[in-house]
Design a protein around this motif. Structure first.
Motif, PDB file in Angstrom:
ATOM      1  N   VAL A 456       8.311   4.249  44.433  1.00  0.00           N
ATOM      2  CA  VAL A 456       8.957   5.448  44.993  1.00  0.00           C
ATOM      3  C   VAL A 456       8.107   6.641  44.568  1.00  0.00           C
ATOM      4  CG1 VAL A 456      11.088   6.802  45.088  1.00  0.00           C
ATOM      5  CG2 VAL A 456      11.199   4.315  44.769  1.00  0.00           C
ATOM      6  N   LEU A 457       7.533   7.335  45.542  1.00  0.00           N
ATOM      7  CA  LEU A 457       6.554   8.391  45.230  1.00  0.00           C
ATOM      8  C   LEU A 457       6.877   9.679  45.972  1.00  0.00           C
ATOM      9  CD1 LEU A 457       3.293   6.260  45.663  1.00  0.00           C
ATOM     10  CD2 LEU A 457       4.369   6.872  43.493  1.00  0.00           C
ATOM     11  N   GLU A 458       6.390  10.769  45.439  1.00  0.00           N
ATOM     12  CA  GLU A 458       6.437  12.037  46.169  1.00  0.00           C
ATOM     13  C   GLU A 458       5.528  11.908  47.382  1.00  0.00           C
ATOM     14  OE1 GLU A 458       8.362  14.557  45.611  1.00  0.00           O
ATOM     15  OE2 GLU A 458       9.176  13.638  43.788  1.00  0.00           O
ATOM     16  N   ALA A 459       5.908  12.568  48.475  1.00  0.00           N
ATOM     17  CA  ALA A 459       5.067  12.503  49.687  1.00  0.00           C
ATOM     18  C   ALA A 459       3.875  13.443  49.543  1.00  0.00           C
ATOM     19  CB  ALA A 459       5.905  12.850  50.913  1.00  0.00           C
ATOM     20  N   ASP A 460       3.026  13.136  48.595  1.00  0.00           N
ATOM     21  CA  ASP A 460       1.870  13.991  48.281  1.00  0.00           C
ATOM     22  C   ASP A 460       0.626  13.108  48.253  1.00  0.00           C
ATOM     23  OD1 ASP A 460       1.049  16.717  46.577  1.00  0.00           O
ATOM     24  OD2 ASP A 460      -0.056  14.907  45.981  1.00  0.00           O
ATOM     25  N   GLU A 461      -0.387  13.493  49.011  1.00  0.00           N
ATOM     26  CA  GLU A 461      -1.587  12.671  49.186  1.00  0.00           C
ATOM     27  C   GLU A 461      -2.215  12.251  47.849  1.00  0.00           C
ATOM     28  OE1 GLU A 461      -4.131  14.410  52.202  1.00  0.00           O
ATOM     29  OE2 GLU A 461      -5.791  13.241  51.362  1.00  0.00           O
ATOM     30  N   ALA A 462      -2.371  13.224  46.961  1.00  0.00           N
ATOM     31  CA  ALA A 462      -3.029  12.932  45.682  1.00  0.00           C
ATOM     32  C   ALA A 462      -2.201  11.952  44.858  1.00  0.00           C
ATOM     33  CB  ALA A 462      -3.234  14.237  44.902  1.00  0.00           C
ATOM     34  N   VAL A 463      -0.897  12.163  44.860  1.00  0.00           N
ATOM     35  CA  VAL A 463      -0.004  11.286  44.087  1.00  0.00           C
ATOM     36  C   VAL A 463      -0.085   9.860  44.637  1.00  0.00           C
ATOM     37  CG1 VAL A 463       2.436  10.825  43.541  1.00  0.00           C
ATOM     38  CG2 VAL A 463       1.574  13.174  43.502  1.00  0.00           C
ATOM     39  N   VAL A 464      -0.043   9.760  45.963  1.00  0.00           N
ATOM     40  CA  VAL A 464      -0.061   8.429  46.599  1.00  0.00           C
ATOM     41  C   VAL A 464      -1.385   7.721  46.317  1.00  0.00           C
ATOM     42  CG1 VAL A 464       0.042   7.206  48.823  1.00  0.00           C
ATOM     43  CG2 VAL A 464       1.595   9.117  48.391  1.00  0.00           C
ATOM     44  N   LEU A 465      -2.493   8.466  46.459  1.00  0.00           N
ATOM     45  CA  LEU A 465      -3.807   7.866  46.215  1.00  0.00           C
ATOM     46  C   LEU A 465      -3.934   7.327  44.794  1.00  0.00           C
ATOM     47  CD1 LEU A 465      -6.670   9.951  47.861  1.00  0.00           C
ATOM     48  CD2 LEU A 465      -6.265   7.485  47.978  1.00  0.00           C
ATOM     49  N   LYS A 466      -3.494   8.125  43.860  1.00  0.00           N
ATOM     50  CA  LYS A 466      -3.593   7.751  42.460  1.00  0.00           C
ATOM     51  C   LYS A 466      -2.781   6.475  42.185  1.00  0.00           C
ATOM     52  CE  LYS A 466      -3.309   9.847  37.957  1.00  0.00           C
ATOM     53  NZ  LYS A 466      -2.342  10.558  37.202  1.00  0.00           N
ATOM     54  N   ALA A 467      -1.588   6.469  42.743  1.00  0.00           N
ATOM     55  CA  ALA A 467      -0.712   5.308  42.525  1.00  0.00           C
ATOM     56  C   ALA A 467      -1.311   4.055  43.165  1.00  0.00           C
ATOM     57  CB  ALA A 467       0.668   5.598  43.090  1.00  0.00           C
ATOM     58  N   LEU A 468      -1.852   4.224  44.379  1.00  0.00           N
ATOM     59  CA  LEU A 468      -2.434   3.060  45.065  1.00  0.00           C
ATOM     60  C   LEU A 468      -3.632   2.516  44.304  1.00  0.00           C
ATOM     61  CD1 LEU A 468      -2.268   3.924  48.880  1.00  0.00           C
ATOM     62  CD2 LEU A 468      -0.711   2.533  47.529  1.00  0.00           C
ATOM     63  N   GLU A 469      -4.466   3.430  43.797  1.00  0.00           N
ATOM     64  CA  GLU A 469      -5.646   2.996  43.033  1.00  0.00           C
ATOM     65  C   GLU A 469      -5.225   2.178  41.812  1.00  0.00           C
ATOM     66  OE1 GLU A 469      -8.745   6.549  44.207  1.00  0.00           O
ATOM     67  OE2 GLU A 469      -7.904   6.503  42.173  1.00  0.00           O
ATOM     68  N   ALA A 470      -4.202   2.665  41.149  1.00  0.00           N
ATOM     69  CA  ALA A 470      -3.712   1.961  39.950  1.00  0.00           C
ATOM     70  C   ALA A 470      -3.193   0.574  40.329  1.00  0.00           C
ATOM     71  CB  ALA A 470      -2.603   2.779  39.286  1.00  0.00           C
ATOM     72  N   ARG A 471      -2.418   0.503  41.404  1.00  0.00           N
ATOM     73  CA  ARG A 471      -1.851  -0.777  41.847  1.00  0.00           C
ATOM     74  C   ARG A 471      -2.954  -1.765  42.246  1.00  0.00           C
ATOM     75  NH1 ARG A 471       3.259  -2.511  43.968  1.00  0.00           N
ATOM     76  NH2 ARG A 471       4.546  -1.499  42.471  1.00  0.00           N
ATOM     77  N   MET A 472      -3.963  -1.226  42.978  1.00  0.00           N
ATOM     78  CA  MET A 472      -5.054  -2.103  43.448  1.00  0.00           C
ATOM     79  C   MET A 472      -5.844  -2.667  42.265  1.00  0.00           C
ATOM     80  SD  MET A 472      -6.379  -0.001  46.704  1.00  0.00           S
ATOM     81  CE  MET A 472      -5.425   0.117  48.194  1.00  0.00           C
ATOM     82  N   ALA A 473      -6.061  -1.814  41.268  1.00  0.00           N
ATOM     83  CA  ALA A 473      -6.814  -2.276  40.099  1.00  0.00           C
ATOM     84  C   ALA A 473      -6.080  -3.420  39.407  1.00  0.00           C
ATOM     85  CB  ALA A 473      -7.009  -1.115  39.129  1.00  0.00           C
ATOM     86  N   THR A 474      -4.766  -3.290  39.254  1.00  0.00           N
ATOM     87  CA  THR A 474      -4.023  -4.395  38.596  1.00  0.00           C
ATOM     88  C   THR A 474      -4.038  -5.635  39.463  1.00  0.00           C
ATOM     89  OG1 THR A 474      -2.163  -2.925  39.130  1.00  0.00           O
ATOM     90  CG2 THR A 474      -2.221  -3.827  36.892  1.00  0.00           C
ATOM     91  N   ALA A 475      -3.926  -5.453  40.781  1.00  0.00           N
ATOM     92  CA  ALA A 475      -3.922  -6.612  41.685  1.00  0.00           C
ATOM     93  C   ALA A 475      -5.242  -7.358  41.566  1.00  0.00           C
ATOM     94  CB  ALA A 475      -3.680  -6.158  43.112  1.00  0.00           C
ATOM     95  N   ASP A 476      -6.368  -6.617  41.544  1.00  0.00           N
ATOM     96  CA  ASP A 476      -7.681  -7.255  41.442  1.00  0.00           C
ATOM     97  C   ASP A 476      -7.832  -7.974  40.111  1.00  0.00           C
ATOM     98  OD1 ASP A 476      -8.375  -6.506  43.904  1.00  0.00           O
ATOM     99  OD2 ASP A 476      -9.615  -4.793  43.319  1.00  0.00           O
ATOM    100  N   ALA A 477      -7.336  -7.322  39.058  1.00  0.00           N
ATOM    101  CA  ALA A 477      -7.466  -7.931  37.730  1.00  0.00           C
ATOM    102  C   ALA A 477      -6.658  -9.217  37.657  1.00  0.00           C
ATOM    103  CB  ALA A 477      -6.981  -6.952  36.665  1.00  0.00           C
ATOM    104  N   ALA A 478      -5.480  -9.207  38.251  1.00  0.00           N
ATOM    105  CA  ALA A 478      -4.627 -10.403  38.190  1.00  0.00           C
ATOM    106  C   ALA A 478      -5.244 -11.535  38.999  1.00  0.00           C
ATOM    107  CB  ALA A 478      -3.237 -10.076  38.699  1.00  0.00           C
ATOM    108  N   GLY A 479      -5.544 -11.258  40.259  1.00  0.00           N
ATOM    109  CA  GLY A 479      -6.183 -12.234  41.141  1.00  0.00           C
ATOM    110  C   GLY A 479      -5.521 -13.604  41.125  1.00  0.00           C
ATOM    111  N   ALA A 480      -4.269 -13.632  40.660  1.00  0.00           N
ATOM    112  CA  ALA A 480      -3.613 -14.920  40.419  1.00  0.00           C
ATOM    113  C   ALA A 480      -3.442 -15.774  41.664  1.00  0.00           C
ATOM    114  CB  ALA A 480      -2.262 -14.686  39.763  1.00  0.00           C
TER     115      ALA A 480
END
Ligand code: F0G
Length: 488
Positions: A456-480
Motif C-alpha cells: 500500500v503506497l502513496e500515489a507518488d512516482e518516487a515512492v513507488v519506484l523506490k518500493a519496486l526497486e526494493a521488492r525486485m532486489a529481494t525477489a532476485d536474491a531469493a530466486g527460490a
C-alpha cells in the motif's frame, strides 16, 4: 425396455434393481454403499444371478442379446469424434463417454453445463520441488462451478430428473452444494443444501445462493450435516445427492478417461488425490479399473490419497495395525476436506489396495506451502487440492514414488473458491506462530520467498519506484522459484 445397469452392495455383494434402492442409498442387509454395475462390469456374472430384485426374465433375455462388451477401438474413435459435435451431450466431458455410464434412458435429456473437458497442465516447477521429472495437474477446478463435483452432479441429477424428483439435497463442505445448486437451477428443481455453520469458504456459499438454493447453515460439522440429511431423506421425497449416491461416482470416474485420452492413451504411473468423504478417489479408481477391464488401457496408475493431518481418518486406518476405521473430530483450514467420518472409506481403501497406492497426511504448514507453489506456477487451486503436491513430496521422500514416474495431481477446486485463505497466507496471517515454529529454517525461507503481500503506497512516482526497486532486489536474491528451463 432393457436394463442397462444394476446396483451392487460393495460390502455384501447383494445386487438390486435401480428402482429398489433406499433413499439413503444404503444396503438394507448390511448398511453398505452401492456401486453401479453394468453387464460388462468385472465379476458380474449372469446379469440376474444373485439379484434380490433382479430385472424380469424378459428384460434379462433382451439384455443378453443386446449387450456386447464395448469395443475399445470403436469407443476411442467415437469419443474423439464427439469433440467436434455441436450437441450439448457430446460437448460434455462426462456424457461424451456415455458408453461407460449408461445410467439414463434418454441421454439427450441430461442436465449438463458442458462439464469436464478440463486441462491437464504440465507443472515443471512443482515437479522440481517435489523431486519428480514429470508432473501434471488435472485441473478439475476448471469445471463450470469450479470443482470436480460438476462431473458427478450432471450424472446423479440427471437420474433425479428421470425419476421424477422435485427436490434434491446434499450436505456439503461447499463445493457439492455449489455444483448441486447450479445443476438443480438448470433443471428447474428445488434444492436444499446443509452446510456447517461458519466453516465453508465464502466463494462456495455465495454460489449456492447465486444459483437459488435453499441454504441451511447447521451448527455442526459436515459429518453432522450428512447424518441429519440421511434421516430427512427417509421421511420426505428428497433425492440425496451426496457421494453415497452411486450415480455421482459414475460421473466422477470420467476424468480417468480424459486423463488417458489427454496422454494419448498412455497411463500415468501415479495419481494423487485429496481425500475427504472419499467419493472422488473411489470414483477415479472405478474409472481406471473399468478401463483396464474393458481393454482400453493395459494397466492402472497407483492411486494415492492425501488427507490433512487434522482430518485424517483414512490415514489412521492405513497406518493402524488392525486396520480399524475410527472417525475423528476433523479440523483443518482446507475446509473442503474437513471430514472426520468419511462415507466412502471402504471403497477408497479398496482402490488404494487394488492399485498399489498409498495414503499420506500433510500438515497445515505443508498445505499452505504447496498451495502457494501451485499458485506461483500460474495454475492455482484451493487448499484441499494442494494437499496433493504436499503429499507427493512426502511420497517421493519416502521412496514411494520414483523420480522418473509420471505423476498426475488431481486439482479438485479453483483457487477463487477460497480467496480469503490465499490473502491470509500472503499477508502472513494464515499460519500460527506454533505452525511456523514447526517448520525448518529452509521451509521458513521458502515461505518468505513465496509470499507476495500487496504493497500500500502513496500515489507518488518516487515512492513507488523506490518500493519496486526494493521488492525486485529481494525477489532476485531469493530466486527460490526459478527452475532451469522455465521462462519466468
Ligand atoms: N477437494 C475439494 C475441493 C472438495 O470440495 C472435496 C470434497 C474434496 C477434495 C474431497 O473429495 O470428499 O470425494 O474425498 N468436498 C465435498 C463437498 C465433501 O461437500 O463439497 P471427496
Amino acid at each position: 425396455m432393457s436394463v442397462t445397469h444394476q446396483l451392487r452392495c460393495t460390502n455384501c455383494g447383494a445386487k438390486i434393481a435401480t428402482e429398489a434402492v433406499r433413499s439413503d442409498f444404503r444396503c438394507p442387509e448390511c448398511n453398505g454403499l452401492y456401486e453401479v454395475i453394468y453387464p460388462w462390469s468385472e465379476g458380474v456374472g449372469p446379469w440376474s444371478a444373485g439379484s434380490t430384485a433382479s430385472p424380469t426374465s424378459t428384460s434379462s433375455a433382451k439384455l443378453a442379446s443386446e449387450v456386447r462388451l464395448p469395443n475399445p477401438g470403436g469407443m476411442r474413435h467415437l469419443w474423439q469424434e464427439r469433440k467436434t459435435s455441436t450437441m450439448a451431450v457430446d460437448q460434455s466431458g462426462v456424457w461424451r463417454f456415455r458408453e461407460l455410464l449408461p445410467i439414463v434412458r434418454d441421454v439427450e435429456r441430461v442436465v449438463t453445463l458442458r462439464e469436464g473437458n478440463t486441462p491437464l497442465y504440465e507443472m515443471p516447477r512443482s515437479a522440481e520441488l517435489a523431486g519428480v521429472d514429470w508432473l501434471l495437474g488435472k485441473h478439475q477446478g476448471m469445471n463450470p462451478s469450479g470443482s470436480f463435483k460438476d462431473t458427478g452432479m450432471t450424472a446423479a441429477l440427471s437420474v433425479a430428473v428421470e425419476r421424477g424428483f422435485q427436490w434434491v439435497a446434499c450436505a456439503s463442505t461447499g463445493n457439492t452444494s455449489a455444483a448441486m445448486a447450479a445443476y438443480a437451477a438448470r433443471a428447474g428443481l428445488r434444492c436444499i443444501v446443509f452446510i456447517p455453520d461458519g466453516k465453508i469458504a465464502w466463494g462456495k456459499l455465495s454460489q449456492a445462493m447465486d444459483y437459488g438454493a435453499m441454504t441451511v447453515q447447521l451448527k455442526t460439522d459436515f459429518d453432522g450435516c450428512l447424518k441429519l440429511l440421511t434421516k430427512l431423506v427417509q421421511q420426505f421425497p428428497i433425492y440425496l445427492l451426496n457421494s453415497v449416491n452411486p450415480y455421482r461416482l459414475e460421473g466422477q470416474k470420467t476424468p480417468a478417461m480424459e486423463i488417458v485420452e489427454q496422454m494419448e492413451w498412455q497411463v500415468p504411473e501415479h495419481l494423487v488425490v485429496p481425500g475427504g468423504n472419499l467419493g472422488n478417489s473411489s470414483a477415479l479408481g472405478k474409472g481406471f479399473l473399468e478401463m483396464k477391464h474393458l481393454g482400453l488401457v493395459h494397466r492402472v496408475p497407483k492411486i494415492s490419497v492425501i488427507q490433512a493431518e487434522g482430518a485424517n481418518p483414512l490415514y489412521r486406518w492405513f497406518t493402524d495395525e488392525n486396520r480399524e476405521m475410527k472417525p475423528v473430530k476433523a479440523e483443518t483450514r482446507a475446509t473442503a476436506i474437513r471430514i472426520g467420518n468419511p462415507a466412502s472409506w471402504k471403497k477408497a481403501s479398496r482402490v488404494i489396495e487394488e492399485t498399489g497406492g498409498w495414503c499420506e497426511q500433510v500438515s497445515e504448514q505443508e498445505i499452505a506451502m504447496a498451495k502457494a507453489e501451485i499458485g506461483a506456477e500460474g495454475v492455482g487451486c484451493e487448499p484441499a487440492s494442494a494437499v496433493t503436491l504436499a503429499g507427493l513430496k512426502k511420497l517421493v521422500a519416502a521412496g514411494r514414488v520414483a523420480r522418473e514416474e509420471r505423476v498426475v495431481l488431481v486439482l479438485t477446486g479453483h483457487t477463487l473458491k477460497d480467496p480469503q485463505y490465499t490473502i491470509d497466507y500472503h499477508r502472513g496471517e494464515l499460519l500460527t506462530v506454533v505452525e511456523i515454529a514447526g517448520a525448518t529454517e529452509a521451509e521458513r525461507a521458502h515461505h518468505a520467498a513465496l509470499r507476495k503481500p500487496p504493497m500500500v503506497l502513496e500515489a507518488d512516482e518516487a515512492v513507488v519506484l523506490k518500493a519496486l526497486e526494493a521488492r525486485m532486489a529481494t525477489a532476485d536474491a531469493a530466486g527460490a522459484l526459478a527452475v532451469p528451463g522455465i521462462a519466468k
